[in-house]
Write a protein that holds these residues in place. Sequence first.
Motif, PDB file in Angstrom:
ATOM      1  N   ALA A 315      42.017  39.780  31.188  1.00 31.38           N
ATOM      2  CA  ALA A 315      41.103  39.372  32.255  1.00 31.38           C
ATOM      3  C   ALA A 315      41.698  39.913  33.549  1.00 31.38           C
ATOM      4  CB  ALA A 315      40.994  37.858  32.308  1.00 31.38           C
ATOM      5  N   HIS A 316      40.872  40.579  34.351  1.00 31.39           N
ATOM      6  CA  HIS A 316      41.372  41.175  35.589  1.00 31.39           C
ATOM      7  C   HIS A 316      41.465  40.106  36.662  1.00 31.39           C
ATOM      8  CE1 HIS A 316      41.506  43.756  39.167  1.00 31.39           C
ATOM      9  NE2 HIS A 316      42.104  44.603  38.365  1.00 31.39           N
ATOM     10  N   ARG A 317      42.680  39.871  37.148  1.00 26.05           N
ATOM     11  CA  ARG A 317      42.881  38.749  38.056  1.00 26.05           C
ATOM     12  C   ARG A 317      42.920  39.185  39.512  1.00 26.05           C
ATOM     13  NH1 ARG A 317      46.234  33.992  36.770  1.00 26.05           N
ATOM     14  NH2 ARG A 317      46.233  32.722  38.644  1.00 26.05           N
ATOM     15  N   ARG A 318      43.610  40.338  39.800  1.00 26.57           N
ATOM     16  CA  ARG A 318      43.888  40.666  41.181  1.00 26.57           C
ATOM     17  C   ARG A 318      44.126  42.169  41.308  1.00 26.57           C
ATOM     18  NH1 ARG A 318      43.811  40.240  45.697  1.00 26.57           N
ATOM     19  NH2 ARG A 318      45.010  39.066  47.219  1.00 26.57           N
ATOM     20  N   VAL A 319      43.686  42.777  42.408  1.00 26.33           N
ATOM     21  CA  VAL A 319      44.058  44.164  42.684  1.00 26.33           C
ATOM     22  C   VAL A 319      44.529  44.267  44.125  1.00 26.33           C
ATOM     23  CG1 VAL A 319      41.664  44.860  43.230  1.00 26.33           C
ATOM     24  CG2 VAL A 319      43.342  46.607  42.614  1.00 26.33           C
ATOM     25  N   TRP A 320      45.586  45.021  44.349  1.00 24.60           N
ATOM     26  CA  TRP A 320      46.084  45.301  45.691  1.00 24.60           C
ATOM     27  C   TRP A 320      46.064  46.817  45.896  1.00 24.60           C
ATOM     28  CZ3 TRP A 320      48.952  42.273  42.184  1.00 24.60           C
ATOM     29  CH2 TRP A 320      49.002  40.906  42.468  1.00 24.60           C
ATOM     30  N   MET A 321      45.659  47.227  47.100  1.00 28.84           N
ATOM     31  CA  MET A 321      45.598  48.663  47.408  1.00 28.84           C
ATOM     32  C   MET A 321      46.135  48.910  48.808  1.00 28.84           C
ATOM     33  SD  MET A 321      42.094  50.438  46.280  1.00 28.84           S
ATOM     34  CE  MET A 321      41.143  48.959  46.462  1.00 28.84           C
ATOM     35  N   ASP A 322      46.632  50.117  49.039  1.00 26.70           N
ATOM     36  CA  ASP A 322      47.041  50.495  50.390  1.00 26.70           C
ATOM     37  C   ASP A 322      45.784  50.782  51.215  1.00 26.70           C
ATOM     38  OD1 ASP A 322      46.958  52.779  48.441  1.00 26.70           O
ATOM     39  OD2 ASP A 322      46.891  53.877  50.332  1.00 26.70           O
ATOM     40  N   GLY A 323      45.950  50.874  52.524  1.00 29.89           N
ATOM     41  CA  GLY A 323      44.823  51.072  53.438  1.00 29.89           C
ATOM     42  C   GLY A 323      44.058  52.364  53.221  1.00 29.89           C
ATOM     43  N   ASP A 324      44.727  53.382  52.676  1.00 30.70           N
ATOM     44  CA  ASP A 324      44.046  54.657  52.456  1.00 30.70           C
ATOM     45  C   ASP A 324      43.454  54.769  51.044  1.00 30.70           C
ATOM     46  OD1 ASP A 324      44.748  55.583  55.032  1.00 30.70           O
ATOM     47  OD2 ASP A 324      46.761  56.080  54.301  1.00 30.70           O
ATOM     48  N   GLY A 325      43.597  53.708  50.246  1.00 27.16           N
ATOM     49  CA  GLY A 325      43.046  53.738  48.889  1.00 27.16           C
ATOM     50  C   GLY A 325      43.700  54.779  47.997  1.00 27.16           C
ATOM     51  N   LEU A 326      45.001  55.014  48.218  1.00 23.70           N
ATOM     52  CA  LEU A 326      45.702  56.023  47.411  1.00 23.70           C
ATOM     53  C   LEU A 326      46.097  55.495  46.034  1.00 23.70           C
ATOM     54  CD1 LEU A 326      48.151  57.511  50.097  1.00 23.70           C
ATOM     55  CD2 LEU A 326      46.084  58.592  49.181  1.00 23.70           C
ATOM     56  N   PHE A 327      46.559  54.234  46.004  1.00 26.64           N
ATOM     57  CA  PHE A 327      47.195  53.714  44.792  1.00 26.64           C
ATOM     58  C   PHE A 327      46.807  52.246  44.604  1.00 26.64           C
ATOM     59  CE2 PHE A 327      50.606  52.492  41.913  1.00 26.64           C
ATOM     60  CZ  PHE A 327      50.878  53.658  41.206  1.00 26.64           C
ATOM     61  N   SER A 328      46.782  51.787  43.361  1.00 23.84           N
ATOM     62  CA  SER A 328      46.397  50.396  43.108  1.00 23.84           C
ATOM     63  C   SER A 328      47.425  49.691  42.231  1.00 23.84           C
ATOM     64  CB  SER A 328      45.023  50.338  42.427  1.00 23.84           C
ATOM     65  OG  SER A 328      45.057  50.963  41.153  1.00 23.84           O
ATOM     66  N   LEU A 329      47.593  48.396  42.504  1.00 21.99           N
ATOM     67  CA  LEU A 329      48.486  47.554  41.718  1.00 21.99           C
ATOM     68  C   LEU A 329      47.620  46.398  41.215  1.00 21.99           C
ATOM     69  CD1 LEU A 329      51.570  47.230  41.055  1.00 21.99           C
ATOM     70  CD2 LEU A 329      51.723  45.811  43.121  1.00 21.99           C
ATOM     71  N   HIS A 330      47.693  46.110  39.905  1.00 20.54           N
ATOM     72  CA  HIS A 330      46.800  45.118  39.309  1.00 20.54           C
ATOM     73  C   HIS A 330      47.583  43.997  38.651  1.00 20.54           C
ATOM     74  CE1 HIS A 330      43.306  48.042  39.300  1.00 20.54           C
ATOM     75  NE2 HIS A 330      44.339  48.853  39.429  1.00 20.54           N
ATOM     76  N   TYR A 331      47.044  42.784  38.717  1.00 24.42           N
ATOM     77  CA  TYR A 331      47.576  41.683  37.904  1.00 24.42           C
ATOM     78  C   TYR A 331      46.514  41.309  36.874  1.00 24.42           C
ATOM     79  CZ  TYR A 331      50.210  37.754  36.279  1.00 24.42           C
ATOM     80  OH  TYR A 331      50.931  36.916  35.459  1.00 24.42           O
ATOM     81  N   LEU A 332      46.920  41.379  35.601  1.00 21.14           N
ATOM     82  CA  LEU A 332      45.996  41.070  34.500  1.00 21.14           C
ATOM     83  C   LEU A 332      46.502  39.849  33.751  1.00 21.14           C
ATOM     84  CD1 LEU A 332      45.961  44.711  32.992  1.00 21.14           C
ATOM     85  CD2 LEU A 332      44.455  43.838  34.807  1.00 21.14           C
ATOM     86  N   ASP A 333      45.577  39.033  33.254  1.00 21.41           N
ATOM     87  CA  ASP A 333      45.933  37.924  32.351  1.00 21.41           C
ATOM     88  C   ASP A 333      45.562  38.327  30.937  1.00 21.41           C
ATOM     89  OD1 ASP A 333      46.870  35.778  34.015  1.00 21.41           O
ATOM     90  OD2 ASP A 333      44.811  35.529  34.754  1.00 21.41           O
TER      91      ASP A 333
END
Length: 335
Positions: A315-333
Amino acid sequence: MPRETRDTVSPTVPDIPEVLADFIDYGHDADTFQHDVITGLGAARKAIPPKYFYDERGSRLFDAICALPEYYPTRTEVALLRAHAAEIAALLGSDACLVEFGCGSLTKVRVLLDAAPDLGGFIPIDISREHLLASAVSLAADHPGVEVAAVCADFTQPITLPPAAARRRRVGFFPGSTIGNFEPRDALAFLRTAARQLGTGGGMVIGVDLVKDAEVLRAAYNDSRGVTAAFNLNLLSRINRELSGSFEPRHFRHEAVWNADDSRIEMHLISRRAQRVHACGRSFAFAEAETIHTENSYKYTVEGFKALAEQAGFAHRRVWMDGDGLFSLHYLDVA
Ligand code: AVJ
């Protein structure tokens, strides 16, 4: 070994450093390099899997890539980990066990460990035995409150996690967009296996590089200092060193191209001339301009990755991205 001393040593590795709770060696790297080179260079379309970039010199060159101005993923992901470490630590909860897939020098996980004093265990899994052992020992010494158990294995192969993981809620850590090295269907299979291994109630912190302007992508894999070229060409030197190869690296050139149709960067080694090369006691013919495909680095959209994770049983819980949308970090359950 004399019988009297046998029961005093561990069944896995005779010399587990004292700071480690465990060191399990699956011996996955034995002979597979030779096998994959023979198969890969013998194929109609020559290819060698990217995991073989990381011998000692290759690992050092990769560290240099990570510090290049054009290579945005590492610094962007580390900044995301730093900025959101407290929130990630809260998601990990107390006494969780972090399981890192393909851990390299462990610099990224230290950002999380420093922010998560309640963490109970840490299991780094990596194919590079000496590098893994040294990194795990140094991290364990710096975090005496965390039970550290290293596993030397190809993390794509099924393994049994050591007791440090079995007793705890398990959260995977898969940074660096290494997921991008998998074909999408293999990425799905890997995530499915990971979900099963982490178990219901577990989680996953995963870094995923994003689709973006083609010129930014192209520059990240064609740096002006030629470090990526040296990293790619080192594969040929490694074959020379370990498999009695006769490659002349200067008779090949590095190429990295953005394949928009398949949403991936492709790295190739292109033969500058018609030539014959020996390795593993065999002979391989190259036509002029023939390529060895050495890496795919798939780029995702946030929505595309979310769909993949959900299909794999998270289940997709959370996504964090930099201001330029270059890279994403995800928290999954694990659903
Ligand atoms: C480690 C697979 C994420 O694809 O960006 C860097 C490897 N290759 N430069 C990437 C790599 C060329 C890297 N990954």
